[in-house]
Design a protein around this motif. Structure first.
Motif, short mmCIF file in Angstrom:
data_model
loop_
_atom_site.label_atom_id
_atom_site.label_comp_id
_atom_site.label_asym_id
_atom_site.label_seq_id
_atom_site.Cartn_x
_atom_site.Cartn_y
_atom_site.Cartn_z
N HIS A 117 2.18 9.42 6.49
CA HIS A 117 1.14 8.84 5.64
C HIS A 117 1.01 7.38 6.02
N ALA A 118 0.00 7.07 6.85
CA ALA A 118 -0.27 5.69 7.25
C ALA A 118 -1.22 5.08 6.22
N VAL A 119 -0.79 4.00 5.60
CA VAL A 119 -1.57 3.35 4.55
C VAL A 119 -2.27 2.12 5.14
N ASP A 120 -3.58 2.09 5.05
CA ASP A 120 -4.35 0.99 5.63
C ASP A 120 -3.95 -0.34 5.01
N LEU A 121 -3.91 -1.36 5.86
CA LEU A 121 -3.69 -2.71 5.38
C LEU A 121 -4.88 -3.20 4.56
N LEU A 122 -4.65 -4.22 3.78
CA LEU A 122 -5.74 -4.88 3.07
C LEU A 122 -6.59 -5.66 4.08
N PRO A 123 -7.81 -6.04 3.72
CA PRO A 123 -8.68 -6.74 4.68
C PRO A 123 -8.08 -8.01 5.27
N ASP A 124 -7.14 -8.64 4.55
CA ASP A 124 -6.53 -9.87 5.07
C ASP A 124 -5.29 -9.61 5.92
N GLY A 125 -5.05 -8.34 6.27
CA GLY A 125 -3.93 -8.01 7.13
C GLY A 125 -2.61 -7.83 6.43
N ARG A 126 -2.62 -7.81 5.10
CA ARG A 126 -1.39 -7.66 4.33
C ARG A 126 -1.16 -6.19 3.97
N HIS A 127 0.09 -5.86 3.65
CA HIS A 127 0.40 -4.53 3.15
C HIS A 127 -0.32 -4.26 1.84
N ASP A 128 -0.82 -3.05 1.68
CA ASP A 128 -1.34 -2.61 0.39
C ASP A 128 -0.19 -1.90 -0.33
N LEU A 129 0.67 -2.69 -0.96
CA LEU A 129 1.88 -2.12 -1.56
C LEU A 129 1.58 -1.23 -2.75
N THR A 130 0.49 -1.49 -3.44
CA THR A 130 0.11 -0.60 -4.54
C THR A 130 -0.19 0.79 -4.01
N ALA A 131 -0.99 0.86 -2.95
CA ALA A 131 -1.33 2.16 -2.36
C ALA A 131 -0.11 2.82 -1.75
N MET A 132 0.78 2.03 -1.18
CA MET A 132 1.99 2.60 -0.59
C MET A 132 2.90 3.19 -1.66
N ALA A 133 3.04 2.48 -2.76
CA ALA A 133 3.85 3.01 -3.86
C ALA A 133 3.20 4.25 -4.46
N ASP A 134 1.88 4.24 -4.59
CA ASP A 134 1.17 5.41 -5.11
C ASP A 134 1.34 6.63 -4.21
N ALA A 135 1.57 6.40 -2.92
CA ALA A 135 1.68 7.49 -1.95
C ALA A 135 3.04 8.19 -2.00
N VAL A 136 4.02 7.59 -2.66
CA VAL A 136 5.36 8.18 -2.72
C VAL A 136 5.32 9.46 -3.56
N THR A 137 5.91 10.52 -3.01
CA THR A 137 6.00 11.80 -3.71
C THR A 137 7.45 12.25 -3.75
N ASP A 138 7.68 13.41 -4.34
CA ASP A 138 9.04 13.96 -4.38
C ASP A 138 9.57 14.27 -2.98
N SER A 139 8.65 14.41 -2.02
CA SER A 139 9.06 14.74 -0.65
C SER A 139 9.27 13.51 0.23
N THR A 140 8.96 12.34 -0.28
CA THR A 140 9.10 11.13 0.53
C THR A 140 10.57 10.83 0.81
N GLY A 141 10.89 10.65 2.09
CA GLY A 141 12.26 10.31 2.45
C GLY A 141 12.41 8.90 2.98
N LEU A 142 11.30 8.33 3.50
CA LEU A 142 11.39 7.05 4.20
C LEU A 142 10.10 6.27 4.04
N VAL A 143 10.24 4.97 3.80
CA VAL A 143 9.10 4.05 3.79
C VAL A 143 9.43 2.90 4.73
N PHE A 144 8.55 2.63 5.66
CA PHE A 144 8.67 1.46 6.52
C PHE A 144 7.82 0.33 5.96
#
Length: 367
Positions: A134-161
């Motif tokens: 699950h590749a989460v797009d950066l925000l327009p300013d080149g920063r991590h979209d941490l809200t979207a990354m946290a929302d993407a976590v499921t019971d099957s998630t094993g690793l977040v870079f």
């Protein structure tokens, strides 16, 4: 005797789902111009004198294996960063760490999350493990979209870079952002924070991962001697993490991977840590002046906190790479944009000539 057939060799299907890692190109030879490789985020300063002296000393010889546990280097890493050696591991560059942390967390039953664009090995190592990516797009300013990354976590998630400063765009995660993100991630999910460029970061609000390790045992800090220490050719990386994670990583790394010469060079460099940090600040000052000069020309340059800057050129990336090549400059074309490493001032001045001419030739370029 076996018959030769036209049947293809059976390789894993996952290999078709991601591209290979492609290193930065070498600069073209152009008559009358000194070539500069600004495509690999190498340290352009000369190695520390003490490191050169160490490299000139004889070792135990090629017939002997190095210390597999890298005891002396791990002890020194612990002393410098205030952790026990049991919370450290030394590997053949941070790249091996990426592979190892993926191997101990991921398979075809798990999911992996990472920002994008970011370091090109994230889709490679997670894809090879068979994990759902699950590749989460950066925000327009080149920063991590941490809200979207946290929302993407499921019971099957094993690793977040995570990557801070983010390669290739440049911004850091702030300490408040990282703290809030870790609070949302379940404690069984490993969060691997790639800090390959942490020494160059000058933002006072930059995340301080070391302070969060005790309260978040699922956090892994991945670092390298390749960038600020200027030891890219020595291939030495290290991680700082909870003892249980380190125990897992020790099972996944290559035995005797870091040579005696490399361990000794890294140890001497770490003994000069204050000087390493001072040189990183020198490069950071070059970076800031370079980024400001690009912005003054009209370029949109995200916050630059590594030893590189990012031009979000999109479909014009190929044309810019060609323009740079004609001036004996190798830059990193990543499709979505071009990353330019900080190099000698002569190289950066020449880049500014290229960028100015490129803007003049492409007046409709959206910036």
């Amino acid at each position: 005797m076996r018959m030769v057939t036209d049947d293809p060799i059976r390789l894993r299907a996952e290999l078709q789902t991601f591209p290979p890692y492609i290193p930065g190109r070498a600069p073209a030879d152009v008559a009358g111009l000194t070539p500069f490789r600004l495509s690999s985020n190498e340290n352009h300063l000369d190695p520390l004198p003490a490191v050169l002296e160490q490299l000139a000393r004889p070792g135990s010889g090629p017939t002997r294996y190095p210390d597999d546990a890298a005891v002396a280097l791990r002890r020194r890493i612990g002393e410098v960063f205030g952790v026990s050696p049991e919370r450290t591991i030394v590997t053949t560059g941070a790249s091996e760490l990426l592979v190892a942390v993926t191997q101990i967390t991921s398979d075809n039953r798990t999911e992996a999350i990472y920002p994008w664009p970011s370091f090109e090995m994230y889709p490679q190592v997670t894809g090879l493990a068979g994990a759902k990516r699950h590749a989460v797009d950066l925000l327009p300013d080149g920063r991590h979209d941490l809200t979207a990354m946290a929302d993407a976590v499921t019971d099957s998630t094993g690793l977040v870079f995570l990557c801070s400063p983010n390669n290739p765009t440049g911004p850091v995660l702030t300490h408040a952002e990282l703290t809030a993100f870790l609070a949302r991630v379940p404690p069984h999910v490993v969060v691997a924070l790639d800090e390959a460029y942490w020494e160059f970061a000058t933002d006072p609000d930059a995340a301080r991962g070391l302070e969060l390790l005790d309260s978040h045992p699922n956090l892994v800090l991945m670092r390298t001697f390749s960038k600020a220490h200027g030891l890219a050719g020595m291939r030495v990386g290290y991680a700082i993490a909870h003892e249980s994670v380190i125990a897992g990583l020790l099972k996944a790394v290559i035995p005797f991977g870091v040579t005696e010469v490399s361990q000794a060079a890294a140890l001497v460099s770490l003994d000069q840590h204050d000087e390493v940090l001072a040189r990183a600040r020198e490069i950071a000052a070059q970076r800031d002046a370079f980024a400001d000069a690009l912005r003054a020309q009209g370029w949109s340059v995200p916050q630059a906190q590594g030893n590189f800057v990012w031009l979000p050129l999109g479909e014009w990336s190929d044309a810019f790479e060609i323009a740079a090549s004609r001036q004996a400059l190798a830059v990193r074309n990543l499709g979505a944009g071009v990353r330019i490493s900080v190099g000698p001032q002569e190289a950066l001045d020449r880049v500014l000539d290229v960028t100015a001419a490129f803007l003049e030739e492409h007046p409709d370029l959206p910036l």
